[in-house]
Design a protein around this motif. Structure first.
Motif, PDB file in Angstrom:
ATOM      1  N   ALA A 234      61.287  37.140 -12.659  1.00 37.35           N
ATOM      2  CA  ALA A 234      59.642  36.992 -12.503  1.00 37.35           C
ATOM      3  C   ALA A 234      59.571  37.774 -11.381  1.00 37.35           C
ATOM      4  CB  ALA A 234      58.631  35.769 -13.169  1.00 37.35           C
ATOM      5  N   ALA A 235      60.335  36.878 -10.198  1.00 37.18           N
ATOM      6  CA  ALA A 235      59.620  37.106  -8.780  1.00 37.18           C
ATOM      7  C   ALA A 235      60.143  38.150  -8.228  1.00 37.18           C
ATOM      8  CB  ALA A 235      60.566  35.866  -7.775  1.00 37.18           C
ATOM      9  N   LYS A 236      61.621  39.019  -9.418  1.00 35.90           N
ATOM     10  CA  LYS A 236      61.902  40.213  -8.328  1.00 35.90           C
ATOM     11  C   LYS A 236      61.322  41.325  -9.025  1.00 35.90           C
ATOM     12  CE  LYS A 236      66.437  42.808  -9.684  1.00 35.90           C
ATOM     13  NZ  LYS A 236      67.147  42.739 -10.383  1.00 35.90           N
ATOM     14  N   ASN A 237      60.605  40.469 -10.282  1.00 29.89           N
ATOM     15  CA  ASN A 237      59.701  41.951 -10.402  1.00 29.89           C
ATOM     16  C   ASN A 237      58.212  42.060 -10.021  1.00 29.89           C
ATOM     17  OD1 ASN A 237      61.535  42.396 -13.269  1.00 29.89           O
ATOM     18  ND2 ASN A 237      60.324  40.884 -14.551  1.00 29.89           N
ATOM     19  N   ASP A 238      57.861  40.654  -9.425  1.00 31.38           N
ATOM     20  CA  ASP A 238      56.440  40.983  -8.866  1.00 31.38           C
ATOM     21  C   ASP A 238      56.909  41.506  -7.510  1.00 31.38           C
ATOM     22  OD1 ASP A 238      55.522  39.752 -10.001  1.00 31.38           O
ATOM     23  OD2 ASP A 238      55.624  37.661  -9.637  1.00 31.38           O
ATOM     24  N   LYS A 243      56.730  46.440  -3.766  1.00 30.20           N
ATOM     25  CA  LYS A 243      57.466  47.294  -3.467  1.00 30.20           C
ATOM     26  C   LYS A 243      56.405  49.066  -4.149  1.00 30.20           C
ATOM     27  CE  LYS A 243      61.681  46.004  -2.849  1.00 30.20           C
ATOM     28  NZ  LYS A 243      63.414  46.563  -2.843  1.00 30.20           N
ATOM     29  N   ASN A 244      55.842  48.646  -5.102  1.00 33.47           N
ATOM     30  CA  ASN A 244      55.479  50.165  -6.194  1.00 33.47           C
ATOM     31  C   ASN A 244      53.770  49.836  -5.132  1.00 33.47           C
ATOM     32  OD1 ASN A 244      57.676  50.897  -7.214  1.00 33.47           O
ATOM     33  ND2 ASN A 244      56.934  49.890  -9.369  1.00 33.47           N
ATOM     34  N   VAL A 248      52.401  53.412  -2.413  1.00 34.10           N
ATOM     35  CA  VAL A 248      51.154  53.766  -3.223  1.00 34.10           C
ATOM     36  C   VAL A 248      50.250  53.445  -1.901  1.00 34.10           C
ATOM     37  CG1 VAL A 248      49.208  53.851  -4.420  1.00 34.10           C
ATOM     38  CG2 VAL A 248      51.412  53.552  -5.872  1.00 34.10           C
ATOM     39  N   ALA A 249      50.421  52.597  -1.259  1.00 30.11           N
ATOM     40  CA  ALA A 249      49.335  52.479   0.164  1.00 30.11           C
ATOM     41  C   ALA A 249      49.367  53.162   0.746  1.00 30.11           C
ATOM     42  CB  ALA A 249      49.271  51.094  -0.098  1.00 30.11           C
ATOM     43  N   ASP A 284      52.140  41.482   4.486  1.00 29.17           N
ATOM     44  CA  ASP A 284      52.733  40.251   4.077  1.00 29.17           C
ATOM     45  C   ASP A 284      52.657  39.575   2.776  1.00 29.17           C
ATOM     46  OD1 ASP A 284      52.246  39.664   6.969  1.00 29.17           O
ATOM     47  OD2 ASP A 284      50.226  39.477   6.670  1.00 29.17           O
ATOM     48  N   GLN A 285      52.174  40.398   1.754  1.00 28.81           N
ATOM     49  CA  GLN A 285      52.167  39.964   0.857  1.00 28.81           C
ATOM     50  C   GLN A 285      54.015  40.287   0.122  1.00 28.81           C
ATOM     51  OE1 GLN A 285      49.907  41.623  -2.139  1.00 28.81           O
ATOM     52  NE2 GLN A 285      47.691  40.107  -1.272  1.00 28.81           N
ATOM     53  N   LEU A 286      54.591  41.701   0.709  1.00 29.96           N
ATOM     54  CA  LEU A 286      56.079  41.974   0.233  1.00 29.96           C
ATOM     55  C   LEU A 286      56.991  40.459   0.889  1.00 29.96           C
ATOM     56  CD1 LEU A 286      55.350  46.036   0.786  1.00 29.96           C
ATOM     57  CD2 LEU A 286      56.026  44.083  -1.141  1.00 29.96           C
ATOM     58  N   GLU A 287      56.838  40.636   2.247  1.00 32.48           N
ATOM     59  CA  GLU A 287      57.507  39.985   3.454  1.00 32.48           C
ATOM     60  C   GLU A 287      58.041  38.081   2.659  1.00 32.48           C
ATOM     61  OE1 GLU A 287      55.728  39.137   6.829  1.00 32.48           O
ATOM     62  OE2 GLU A 287      57.132  41.075   7.625  1.00 32.48           O
TER      63      GLU A 287
END
Length: 321
Positions: A234-238, A243-244, A248-249, A284-287
């Motif tokens: 699930a974490a990998k999916n998140d 990343k996507n 987009v950002a 921050d969320q990606l890290e």
């Protein structure tokens, strides 16, 4: 019949062959009063033919055996003789005494396959006919033997006139009246085998219980690891989602920077501030997601080792049970 129990299928057949059928169906009483009562009530009043045998007080009398203890030891050790016919069954003393008086079962020997071999090759019948009291001549003898699924009775009768022994051989048919429902020898062997298996089960049970505890513990740990694997997926999916979102950002940032270059300086700085704030939050969320992913991958490696342990315990449990 109910009070006479042969010790084997063979001895049941020997008794039926040797003892007169009329006696096997007879009544044995221990006093004259019982004899008269039974005869009067059954034979005279009901007119039913019966045989009644009287054994005073129902006690065994002293007997003289055909062979000395020394000779009997030789017969047992060298020729496979198991004993006398009156030792081949269990019954009350009154019945044993009646059988001795009627059929001389205490003078008949019971042999085995080895006995048959001695009869065929070692002149056992001649040895049985030899007297031990020093008197001249021969003596009578009677012995049962067997070979494979067949049994035989050898009767040596000495002629009063010629003094020679005449041999008679009878084939023994399976018992009917005295045949036990289950062969006592087979029953004893089965009971012994069951006892050995129960003892083996008692020895193995603690090992089985210990293996089951280990299996249950490993299964519990395996279930926990499985849940962690699900969480890692699930974490990998998140992480992929983040990343996507980052892609987009970045795309939007590029577009906004291009658009901002066309606006005045104040609006450009305001837009840049908003974009930087948004990008910083996304980074921050990606890290955080990347760190969670690394932790989950470590758990995945550990679970692989636990799974192998679980498989090994399952195989061990299968062998024990």
């Amino acid at each position: 019949r109910a009070k006479l129990q042969p010790k084997s299928v063979n001895t049941a057949a020997y008794l039926e062959q040797h003892v007169p059928n009329s006696f096997l169906k007879a009544y044995v009483v221990e006093c004259k009063e019982d004899y008269n009562l039974l005869y009067r009530e059954v034979r005279e009043k009901r007119r039913l033919p019966i045989n009644v045998v009287l054994v005073e007080n129902g006690k065994l009398s002293n007997i003289s055996r055909m062979y000395s203890d020394r000779k009997l030891r030789v017969l047992k050790q060298d020729h496979g003789v198991m004993g006398y016919l009156d030792e081949s069954f269990s019954a009350p003393d009154a019945i044993v005494e009646a059988l001795r008086n009627t059929a001389s079962i205490h003078c008949v020997l019971v042999g085995s396959e080895k006995t048959q071999e001695s009869i065929d090759r070692h002149k056992l019948i001649d040895y049985l006919s030899e007297r031990e009291d020093g008197k001249p001549g021969l003596m009578n003898s009677c012995i049962f033997s067997c070979h494979l699924d067949r049994s035989y009775k050898y009767t040596s009768q000495v002629s009063r006139y010629s003094g020679k022994a005449n041999m008679r051989v009878d084939d023994i048919t399976p018992a009917k009246m005295l045949a036990p429902g289950v062969d006592p020898e087979q029953k004893a062997n089965l009971e012994s085998a069951i006892q050995e298996l129960q003892e083996e089960i008692g020895i193995l049970r603690p090992q089985v219980d210990e293996a089951k505890c280990q299996y249950d513990d490993a299964l519990s740990k395996g279930q926990a690891v499985t849940q962690r694997l699900k969480d890692a997926r699930a974490a990998k999916n998140d992480l992929n989602i983040f990343k996507n979102r980052l892609i987009v950002a970045k795309r939007k940032l590029a577009e906004l920077e291009e658009s901002a270059s066309k606006d005045n300086v104040a609006e450009k700085e305001s837009i840049l501030r908003k974009l930087k704030s948004q990008v910083k939050n996304n980074i921050d969320q990606l890290e955080i997601a990347a760190s969670s992913h690394n932790d989950m991958m470590k758990i995945t490696y550990t679970s692989a080792g636990v799974k192998m342990t679980e498989d090994g315990l399952s195989e061990r449990k299968r062998r024990v049970t």
